[in-house]
Design an enzyme around this catalytic site. Structure first.
Site: not given
Length: 327
Positions: A16, A89-90
């Site tokens: 992201t 961030t996953d």
């Protein structure tokens, strides 16, 4: 360059923080490491020399063990004072803990990202990158293992979790951050125990498959039995302090004879107990049947440790020994 200038490498994996929106509304990784660093206000005033590396441009969900192990080799070859890894961030939980386990040396390695893309109002990427570069350049953060920096908070890789799908304050840890960045200063309040160092075998080693099975009310062991034919190691995310339905006990007993099965808690914090409960499917019953306590590691981290140990060629006794050292 003056001898006292701190040097930090920023390595971009995508995610992201590197995404911009397309005309169809979907965001994809398009920004390079140079783009990310150029967008950080106040970086020049820090006096920190930053070198940038484009390593991958992938969503966090598409990173693989092979990507991260190649990254670890690159990090260990760098001659800098610290490293910042930017990514989606996953999977920051996985990346940070894997790097904690396989990298050597005391220089700070910081993983960060963003919950908002660069195209969104209030994008948090630049602030997270600046705080991460400060942490990576600091002498205070040396010897703390791999870190995750988000919203000026400094988290230990061992404990950090993503606990919200959209909030800029998604990253938390129990028992809490080990430090923070304020007024341009890095402040370390606690130092986690040193993680074991694991050396996985070469990429030519046989492929290892591990997974996490989260128990739920009414589970009867059927799905566990089916998993046994498809994995080499298993982490059970159990109820509470390490409990499963009685109907799952026979399946887990059989699996523990065939492969390492780690018993963890799905609660997100706290230890797997040893001997508090004694009913069928309790922690003491399962450990007596050959399951291995995951201690305070959450299921995601327990799988990373198990997978790396199996890649290193560790047998069950060695796996038990390593997990037994976790507090």
């Amino acid at each position: 360059m003056a001898d006292n200038v701190r040097r930090v490498a920023v390595i971009s994996l995508g995610g992201t923080i590197a995404m911009t929106a397309h005309t169809d509304g979907g965001a994809t990784p398009t920004l390079s490491a140079d783009d990310l660093v150029a967008a950080v206000p106040g970086l020049a005033e820090t006096g920190i020399h930053v070198e940038v590396h484009d390593f991958r441009r992938l969503p966090g969900a598409s990173l693989a063990f092979s990507d991260l192990l190649e990254l670890a080799v690159e990090i260990d070859a760098l001659t800098v004072d610290g490293v910042v890894v930017t990514q989606g961030t996953d999977t920051i939980e996985e990346t940070s803990y894997l790097l904690d386990l396989v990298t050597t040396g005391n220089m700070p390695i910081v993983v960060t990202g963003a919950m908002r893309t660069a195209s969104m109002a209030g994008a948090d990427g630049p602030a997270n990158v600046l705080a991460s570069i400060r942490a990576a350049a600091s002498t205070e953060a040396r010897g703390t293992g791999c870190l995750v920096v988000f919203g000026e908070e400094i988290h230990a890789a061992r404990w950090v979790r993503k606990t919200h799908s959209t909030s800029p304050t998604a990253f938390t840890s129990y028992p809490g951050p080990i430090g923070y960045v304020a007024e341009d200063r890095v402040r370390i309040l606690a130092r986690p125990d040193t993680a074991p160092t694991i050396v996985p075998q070469s990429a030519k080693a046989p492929a290892i498959r591990t997974t996490v099975f989260t128990v739920g009310i009414g589970d009867d062991g059927t799905l566990l039995q089916a998993l046994g034919d498809h994995v080499d190691g298993l982490v059970v995310a159990a109820f509470g302090a390490g409990h499963v339905p009685m109907a799952c006990v026979d399946a887990l007993t059989d699996l523990a004879k065939r492969m390492p099965v780690i018993l963890s808690t799905r609660t997100g914090a706290g230890p797997v107990l040893q001997q508090t409960y004694g009913f069928p499917g309790s922690e003491s019953d399962l450990l007596a049947r050959g399951l291995v306590s995951g201690s305070t590691l959450d299921p995601v981290k327990a799988r990373i440790l198990l997978h790396l140990l199996m890649m290193s060629g560790a047998d069950k006794d060695q796996i038990v020994q390593i997990f037994s050292t976790l507090s």
